[in-house]
Design an enzyme around this catalytic site. Structure first.
Site, PDB file in Angstrom:
ATOM      1  N   ASP A 129       0.810  -1.219   0.000  1.00 57.90           N
ATOM      2  CA  ASP A 129       0.000   0.000   0.000  1.00 57.90           C
ATOM      3  C   ASP A 129       0.839   1.264   0.000  1.00 57.90           C
ATOM      4  O   ASP A 129       2.063   1.230  -0.051  1.00 57.90           O
ATOM      5  CB  ASP A 129      -1.049   0.086   1.119  1.00 57.90           C
ATOM      6  CG  ASP A 129      -0.849  -0.837   2.265  1.00 57.90           C
ATOM      7  OD1 ASP A 129      -0.100  -0.476   3.167  1.00 57.90           O
ATOM      8  OD2 ASP A 129      -1.469  -1.905   2.209  1.00 57.90           O
TER       9      ASP A 129
ATOM     10  N   LYS B  27      -4.776   2.464  -0.559  1.00 56.20           N
ATOM     11  CA  LYS B  27      -5.083   2.647   0.853  1.00 56.20           C
ATOM     12  C   LYS B  27      -4.626   3.989   1.355  1.00 56.20           C
ATOM     13  O   LYS B  27      -3.465   4.223   1.575  1.00 56.20           O
ATOM     14  CB  LYS B  27      -4.429   1.564   1.694  1.00 56.20           C
ATOM     15  CG  LYS B  27      -5.373   0.487   2.015  1.00 56.20           C
ATOM     16  CD  LYS B  27      -5.130  -0.058   3.361  1.00 56.20           C
ATOM     17  CE  LYS B  27      -6.351  -0.913   3.627  1.00 56.20           C
ATOM     18  NZ  LYS B  27      -6.176  -1.792   4.710  1.00 56.20           N
TER      19      LYS B  27
ATOM     20  N   MET C 215      -3.362   8.170  12.214  1.00 57.58           N
ATOM     21  CA  MET C 215      -4.441   8.636  11.325  1.00 57.58           C
ATOM     22  C   MET C 215      -5.214   9.799  11.945  1.00 57.58           C
ATOM     23  O   MET C 215      -6.431   9.870  11.801  1.00 57.58           O
ATOM     24  CB  MET C 215      -5.417   7.479  11.028  1.00 57.58           C
ATOM     25  CG  MET C 215      -4.782   6.328  10.282  1.00 57.58           C
ATOM     26  SD  MET C 215      -5.883   4.919  10.130  1.00 57.58           S
ATOM     27  CE  MET C 215      -5.682   4.127  11.714  1.00 57.58           C
TER      28      MET C 215
HETATM   29  N1  SAH Z   1       0.491  -0.226  10.546  1.00 56.30           N
HETATM   30  C1  SAH Z   1       1.012   1.112  10.559  1.00 56.30           C
HETATM   31  C2  SAH Z   1      -0.060   2.151  10.784  1.00 56.30           C
HETATM   32  C3  SAH Z   1      -1.093   2.202   9.739  1.00 56.30           C
HETATM   33  S1  SAH Z   1      -2.250   3.462  10.023  1.00 56.30           S
HETATM   34  C4  SAH Z   1       2.103   1.231  11.614  1.00 56.30           C
HETATM   35  O1  SAH Z   1       2.297   0.321  12.415  1.00 56.30           O
HETATM   36  O2  SAH Z   1       2.763   2.267  11.659  1.00 56.30           O
HETATM   37  C5  SAH Z   1      -1.599   4.786   9.093  1.00 56.30           C
HETATM   38  C6  SAH Z   1      -1.067   5.877   9.974  1.00 56.30           C
HETATM   39  O3  SAH Z   1       0.213   5.550  10.461  1.00 56.30           O
HETATM   40  C7  SAH Z   1      -0.863   7.190   9.271  1.00 56.30           C
HETATM   41  O4  SAH Z   1      -2.082   7.919   9.181  1.00 56.30           O
HETATM   42  C8  SAH Z   1       0.107   7.885  10.201  1.00 56.30           C
HETATM   43  O5  SAH Z   1      -0.529   8.388  11.323  1.00 56.30           O
HETATM   44  C9  SAH Z   1       0.953   6.726  10.658  1.00 56.30           C
HETATM   45  N2  SAH Z   1       2.212   6.617   9.889  1.00 56.30           N
HETATM   46  C10 SAH Z   1       2.634   5.585   9.186  1.00 56.30           C
HETATM   47  N3  SAH Z   1       3.845   5.804   8.667  1.00 56.30           N
HETATM   48  C11 SAH Z   1       4.218   7.025   9.062  1.00 56.30           C
HETATM   49  C12 SAH Z   1       5.369   7.833   8.886  1.00 56.30           C
HETATM   50  N4  SAH Z   1       6.405   7.419   8.174  1.00 56.30           N
HETATM   51  N5  SAH Z   1       5.405   9.050   9.451  1.00 56.30           N
HETATM   52  C13 SAH Z   1       4.371   9.494  10.196  1.00 56.30           C
HETATM   53  N6  SAH Z   1       3.252   8.778  10.409  1.00 56.30           N
HETATM   54  C14 SAH Z   1       3.182   7.557   9.858  1.00 56.30           C
END
Ligand code: SAH
Length: 461
Positions: free
Chosen positions: A250, A272, A385
């Site tokens: 994604d 996504k 998010m």
């Molecule tokens: N499974 C992922 C989260 C998915 S939900 C994890 O464990 O990180 C998606 C959210 O993750 C985004 O809206 C943001 O809030 C956060 N996110 C993911 N990667 C990020 C990054 N590199 N920098 C900042 N926020 C991030």
């Protein structure tokens, strides 16, 4: 890329080598290893060159003449200490479109010699295009320690059985078979010098692969790709990324991470973005099932950790229902990655004794959370998010007892070279984020620990 890497077959081919000293000697040794027929032109041959030549008639002339190039040489190497002569050779070869190498003179070369590691039939070549030869040699030296000498034996074993395996296994199983041979106990036996045991084990495995149904089945690997920096991948993630037949990924999976997926694997982007699912979750679930049923090894690559706000649980639940084998590889979740790279410890004896990860994703414009609990002191809250709901988050936290002055940080594209951190307080952060035009993906960290950043920020500083 300034030079295109290829491996040239020279067995039985004519090569012209000009020079008979130490430099020519080194090239000659390699050329003979590769089975080339080398015509040597030199006023004088040193002893080593003389000894190496299979027949004195290979020394075809004392002086270089352009006419020599009427012979259709595959490549030409100018290795004399006469710069002018070398250039003349390069010029003549260029006019005839024959690849030429002038030793230690990249400007006049149409091809270059890489630094090589010979574990024939496995051959590793490293080049800096002549721009940083020392670095290339050092890289080669490091590879030397990674690639045991016995890999040559292992490569010979695989070469001997290639045709047999081809005739007995369908294509989709072959690569998997060879990976198991090379990475598993058979490879180990070979490295330990137990060649005949290894060979027998290979034959047993081949029988198993051609008869046992379990090997015909595909599987799914649910893998956490971490928050962005490819250095944060686990070893297991990397190994599976390099073994898969197809990858479903994604938006959150960083391009630098995708670079590490096996080049030949099919890539399926399933998008996504909050509220804008390029491929609906049901369809993703079904795709995983269908691909695995085709016998493929499917990599389901997700940003961060697949079990943290990643819907990984739902995906494997469907796989379990359908009796598809799977494994899950954790990844560094963005809360860990972003907080580390922003210099904000999520807990700290003096500031926070607990920490909570929550989703800031609104359902029907409502954010239904235990605000009382989130607002309590000495507690850190990380919102995933939450960018769009930030005004609501700050409002609710303050309404439930958190002071206006409680520090907040937003980490945008954490752990990547584009990481940006914006800080403020519950009272002003929503406004600051608009002013600073913070974009998704961004993570929100609320709590007194954010203050530590002023002292502990290290990344990109
Ligand atoms: N499974 C992922 C989260 C998915 S939900 C994890 O464990 O990180 C998606 C959210 O993750 C985004 O809206 C943001 O809030 C956060 N996110 C993911 N990667 C990020 C990054 N590199 N920098 C900042 N926020 C991030």
């Amino acid at each position: 890329m300034d030079n295109f890497p290829i491996f040239l077959r020279l067995r039985g081919e004519k090569v012209l080598l000009i020079g008979g000293g130490g430099v020519a000697e080194r090239k000659l040794r390699l050329l003979l290893k590769a089975g080339a027929q080398v015509d040597v032109v030199a006023t004088e041959l040193n002893d080593a060159v003389k000894q190496m030549l299979p027949d004195p008639s290979w020394h075809i002339a004392q002086q270089y003449e352009t006419e020599l190039l009427t012979t259709p040489y595959r490549i030409i190497i100018a290795a004399t200490d006469d710069g002018e002569l070398n250039q003349r050779v390069a010029h003549d070869a260029g006019q005839r479109n024959i690849p030429v190498n002038v030793v230690d003179d990249p400007k006049h070369c149409s091809f270059i010699f890489p630094s090589i590691l010979d574990r024939s039939p496995l051959l590793l070549a490293v080049s800096s295009g002549g721009e940083a030869p020392v670095l290339a040699r050092q890289t080669r030296a490091r590879l030397e320690t990674f690639v045991p000498a016995a890999w040559g034996d292992l490569a010979q074993l695989t070469s001997r059985y290639r045709e047999t395996v081809k005739s007995r296994l369908p294509e989709k199983l072959r690569r998997r078979f060879w990976e198991e041979v090379c990475e598993g106990p058979i490879g180990e036996q070979m490295l330990a010098g137990r060649k005949s045991e290894a060979e027998q084990a290979l034959l047993d495995l081949l029988n198993a692969y051609s008869q046992d149904q379990k090997y015909q089945k595909g599987e799914v690997w649910l893998v956490g790709a971490g928050p962005g920096d490819p250095d944060l991948l686990t070893f297991r993630a990397l190994r599976l990324m390099q073994n898969c037949d197809v990858v479903l990924y994604d938006r959150l999976v960083a391009p630098a991470v995708m670079e590490l997926v096996r080049r030949d694997a099919d890539r399926i982007y399933v998008g996504k973005k909050e509220a804008e699912h390029v491929v609906p979750q049901d369809e993703i679930n079904q795709m995983l099932i269908d691909l695995a049923k085709e016998g493929k090894r499917v990599l389901r690559l997700k940003g961060g950790d697949p079990f943290i706000f990643g819907r990984g649980g739902e995906e494997i639940d469907r796989l379990a229902e359908n009796d598809i084998p799977f494994q899950v590889v954790p990844g560094i979740t963005s809360a860990s990655g972003c907080s580390s790279y922003a210099g904000i410890p999520l807990t700290h004896r003096d500031y926070a004794q607990s920490c909570q990860f929550v989703t800031g994703h609104m359902k029907d414009d409502v954010l239904d959370l235990e605000w009382q609990e989130l607002a309590r002191p000495a507690h850190t809250v990380v919102f995933y998010m939450g960018l769009n709901s930030l005004p609501e988050i700050s409002k609710q936290l303050m309404a439930h007892g958190a002071p206006e002055s409680r520090p907040v940080a937003l980490v945008e594209r954490g752990t990547t070279s584009q990481q940006r951190v914006v800080t403020g307080t519950l009272a002003d952060i929503a406004e600051t984020v608009i002013e600073e035009n913070v974009k998704s993906p961004a993570l929100i960290i609320v709590g007194d620990v954010v203050e530590l950043r002023s002292r502990l920020a290290w990344f990109g500083q």
